[in-house]
Design a protein around this motif. Sequence first.
Motif, short mmCIF file in Angstrom:
data_model
loop_
_atom_site.label_atom_id
_atom_site.label_comp_id
_atom_site.label_asym_id
_atom_site.label_seq_id
_atom_site.Cartn_x
_atom_site.Cartn_y
_atom_site.Cartn_z
N GLN A 22 0.88 -1.18 0.00
CA GLN A 22 0.00 0.00 0.00
C GLN A 22 0.92 1.22 0.00
O GLN A 22 1.61 1.47 0.98
N PRO A 23 0.93 2.00 -1.09
CA PRO A 23 1.95 3.04 -1.26
C PRO A 23 1.55 4.45 -0.83
O PRO A 23 1.89 5.43 -1.47
N GLY A 24 0.82 4.56 0.29
CA GLY A 24 0.51 5.89 0.81
C GLY A 24 -0.44 6.65 -0.08
O GLY A 24 -1.39 6.11 -0.64
N CYS A 25 -0.18 7.96 -0.23
CA CYS A 25 -1.09 8.82 -0.99
C CYS A 25 -0.34 9.99 -1.61
O CYS A 25 0.81 10.28 -1.24
N TYR A 26 -1.00 10.64 -2.55
CA TYR A 26 -0.53 11.87 -3.20
C TYR A 26 0.77 11.70 -3.99
O TYR A 26 1.41 12.68 -4.35
#
Length: 536
Positions: free
Chosen positions: A259-263
């Motif tokens: 899951q690569p975080g956001c933005y």
Amino acid sequence: MNKTAICEILITSDIHGHIYPTDYRMAEDRNLGLAKIATIIERERQHAPDLLLLDNGDLIQGSPLASYYIKQQQQSDAPHPMVAVLNKLGYDAAVPGNHEFNYGRDVLRRVMAESAFPWLSAGIINLNTGSPAFGTPYIVKKIGPSADPIKVAILGVTTHYIPNWENPQHLKGLGFQDALKTTREWVARIREREHPDLLIVSYHGGFERDPVSGEATEKLTGENQGYAICREVAGIDVLITGHQHRFLATQLGEVTVIQPGCYGQALGKIVVEWEKQGDRWRISRQSAELLMVDESVNADRTILAMFSGLEAKTQGWLDQPIGQVEGDMRIHSPFICRTADHAFMEFVNKVQMEAAGAPVSCAALLSDESQGFGPTITMRDVLGNFMYPNTLTVLRLRGRDIRAALEQTAAYFVVGPDGRLAVNPAYVRPKAQHYNYDMWEGIRYELDIARSFGERVVKLTDPDGMNIEDEMEFEVVMNSYRAGGGGDYEMFKGKPVVREIGADMAELISDYIQRYRTIRASCDHNWRVTVDGTEA
């Protein structure tokens, strides 16, 4: 010697309209955005030319640039900027997230038509036909030597909880099937039909339990089912997750998880190695890591140039003064703002009440980064405080519903070891959920956090001081996310809808400011939070 092969899979998720490495609230650079992610992708391609590139949803909404495009530019022939970047980078597939529906079906149809890649989602169906609403729910890619390729199947699944948040008008004709059940059925089907050497599930949803301990980290509503998918669905090799904006790269049982975080703060990377055993490729090793965006990563100049005109127009739009504040409407401390009535939140509730014609309102400070309004208000200030395109809904509630909602909102606080008020850790980890704490106008109330959960509402009256009884009826305006029960506000589910307001909050706020020009900061101090009767 055994024949071997290797595959690299790169993943983005929850980009939320961020191309430029820009903090639009301050017009400052930050280590995020697709332009920087593009640089890492091209670097990875130099040693892995056959890599797979996937996006896991919540792509088209969330930044002022994306908002400006939708409101000002979408009548042009130019494709949505986020899709244009994914096309440029050669993405293999994308999965719709919940925010893909925020602008309605027409926008989503156009976005999908402009995409040079398929959108995959097995669990969202066309109610008229019962078939997947967005075409094929999975694809099969062949990589490696053409004479003996490796077969990779990619299944897309989206959290089925979307109807609890989204404007129903945006979901007409769509059904949302349970993501866990959908994944189980389609994984079995793909294994039987395709016999892939690698099966990837790209799931726009997160983890309902801690991946290590298995302990529940939230109420098990079905919004997030990543842990159950890993533990209960046989045949998955890789699970891509998102929605929660977490940074995860791990192994859960036999499943590699990312899951690569956001933005665009990180790019997910999974490497899979195979050995040929007889006539089949067998996985010998899997690994997951996060390639973080930092100062050493330069933004891709070509991508920056693609949207320089749109970015300039966005920045000009953001800097337009639209009104003035008389008094102080700044948020100096988001924590203090949530402990007693505040001029900014009173203003938000008053805008909602006027727009909806409702005598009672509840609203949340959406982010700890919200700064309220200074002396001069610009569009940048509005969008910095109202980043979600929520519309308004008026519900008919009874007094007991309001009391239950206040008890739910009071769960945001606990009494810390020092006896002082503190934020409940459940609202901070694994995902910050400050937006699930509501502040009300049109009633008077007091919450005592020293009391047990469910017994914290110690005062609840109308503006004239009359006690609100359980059977009394009220029209209450709130955002559409909350009206659907979002944030565990179960007491709102299924309540009569009096009316709906189609404009989103940023539009309502900016229209209100431009209509009155000067906004006076005021506060009637209708509510407070205490610890054993003492103000926090």
